[in-house]
Enzyme design. Sequence first.
Site, PDB file in Angstrom:
ATOM      1  N   LYS A  68       0.367   3.822  -2.765  1.00 44.65           N
ATOM      2  CA  LYS A  68      -0.558   4.954  -2.701  1.00 44.65           C
ATOM      3  C   LYS A  68       0.171   6.292  -2.589  1.00 44.65           C
ATOM      4  O   LYS A  68      -0.386   7.340  -2.929  1.00 44.65           O
ATOM      5  CB  LYS A  68      -1.526   4.778  -1.539  1.00 44.65           C
ATOM      6  CG  LYS A  68      -2.510   3.618  -1.717  1.00 44.65           C
ATOM      7  CD  LYS A  68      -3.468   3.527  -0.542  1.00 44.65           C
ATOM      8  CE  LYS A  68      -4.525   2.444  -0.727  1.00 44.65           C
ATOM      9  NZ  LYS A  68      -3.991   1.077  -0.566  1.00 44.65           N
ATOM     10  N   SER A 125       0.789  -1.232   0.000  1.00 41.56           N
ATOM     11  CA  SER A 125       0.000   0.000   0.000  1.00 41.56           C
ATOM     12  C   SER A 125       0.822   1.283   0.000  1.00 41.56           C
ATOM     13  O   SER A 125       0.254   2.366  -0.159  1.00 41.56           O
ATOM     14  CB  SER A 125      -0.965   0.026   1.193  1.00 41.56           C
ATOM     15  OG  SER A 125      -2.289  -0.153   0.764  1.00 41.56           O
ATOM     16  N   SER A 154      -6.067   4.028   3.944  1.00 45.44           N
ATOM     17  CA  SER A 154      -5.557   3.076   2.956  1.00 45.44           C
ATOM     18  C   SER A 154      -6.699   2.491   2.129  1.00 45.44           C
ATOM     19  O   SER A 154      -6.866   1.280   2.015  1.00 45.44           O
ATOM     20  CB  SER A 154      -4.749   1.955   3.610  1.00 45.44           C
ATOM     21  OG  SER A 154      -3.925   1.323   2.641  1.00 45.44           O
TER      22      SER A 154
END
Length: 503
Positions: free
Chosen positions: A150, A147, A338
């Site tokens: 991102k 993640s 997230s």
Amino acid sequence: MNARARVWRGRRAVAAGAVATVLAVAGPLAAPTAAADPGPAAGRQDRHRSDDGTDGAHRRSTGADDRKNDSGSGKGTARRHRSAPVKGPVLAAADAAGVPTGDGVHRSLDPAVHDGALATLNLAVADATTGTLLYGSGENTPATPASTTKLATAVAALALIPPTTRIATTVVRGSDPGSITLVGGGDPTLTALPADQVRVGGQPVDADTAPASLTDLAARTAAALKAAGTTTVRLGYDTSLYTGPLLHPEHDATNIAAVTPLMVDEGRIDPKSPDEAPARVFDPAGQAAGAFADRLRAEGVAVDGTPARTTAPAGAAAIAEVRSPTVPRLVERLLTTSDNTLAEAVARQVAIAAGKPASFEGASAATLQALTALAVPTAGVVLNDGSGLSSKNLIPPITLTELLARAAAPDHPGLRPVLTGLPVAGFTGTLVNRFGARSGAAGAAGVVRAKTGTLSGVATLAGTVVDADGRVLVFALMSRTNGSDARGAVDRIVARIAACGCR
């Protein structure tokens, strides 16, 4: 300076400096006032993990594949709270007297980076003020980012899209008399909930963060139709903005919804579910159109038949529209929680801004192009999505630290929401249950802001930390491991940076 711009002082006072100032400018991300006693989970959506390693103790598994980076174990999960409130930026910078050195950082981190739970560890630590690399190990070697992908999506969005941009969901006249078309603009946060029931990360929204309302859109549409003497319509819905596959290769109908430009409440079956990875509807666009039809009927406009997929006529006159929060607020939201579904939507806005197809492939290409334009090193970077669910993504640690350094740089003020959107260790978002009393990393609570990332066999963390001299450093830690305490080991490394003067 207002309450949102005050620096949390915690264990040590740090002088307010340049980084604190730029963070305050970027816009507030209010953290909840923490309670002394543990409470229920508050809808945290850091969706890619099977357990969260809270204070060294793992949550029970829900049976979901642990490739789903950063999600907690779901409904009813205990949430740890702190006794002190956090408001606004948790960063500050000291003067040159506290400049760290590479040798100092190396001495401090050397024992922790050899923790057996980490197996292969690639890392980079740099001075946020100067951008100087202080310590690296495999810092140029591409690793699976999970993640932390991102961060790239967020930087690209803020670099390419004007900060006042809001994503519109629109109703236009259809091609046939008596028909109207609901046009998806790519806003997955559009909500069917009443305003007082909307929560983001378990917290109420404010005027800046409140999502657009499907009920408001129906009311505006009905008013316009009635004013024109129309009380019965046929409803179509248009999802032609996006191209390419509808489903992410890792789609599981919980961690991410089908990627479509029209949906409400991110395609959740239960829009009020506190689960980090809630069940999603099979057809988000069709469900959104059906919900819109129901609200039109409630406003006194009859809808003939079932809404049908269609394409709006080119240049069709708009009847009504609603708009999302601004892109910087969406970026903060997707980083703090997230949010995979929102990340993919923002990535497609990047593609549109770059003149590329609004698809996984087009968004990935547009993101790389934007990073290159910012002179962020992209050697070895491979992107297949905007959320980090793909295990085929590759990013070197040095690229992640450079992204964070760009966000802190005075010549890129538009990138500040990357920093203000990062979860605060021990307090907000996907770090709320980390850096706790039994973690061995509690000293860093409140002085670390970082993006988490977890896939099966992968644990990553990239963000900012204030060291013992009040100096802000940026870091990226990327581990490939099968160890059960990988996240805890990563947190302990960051805690050593926070405790280190490193001169």
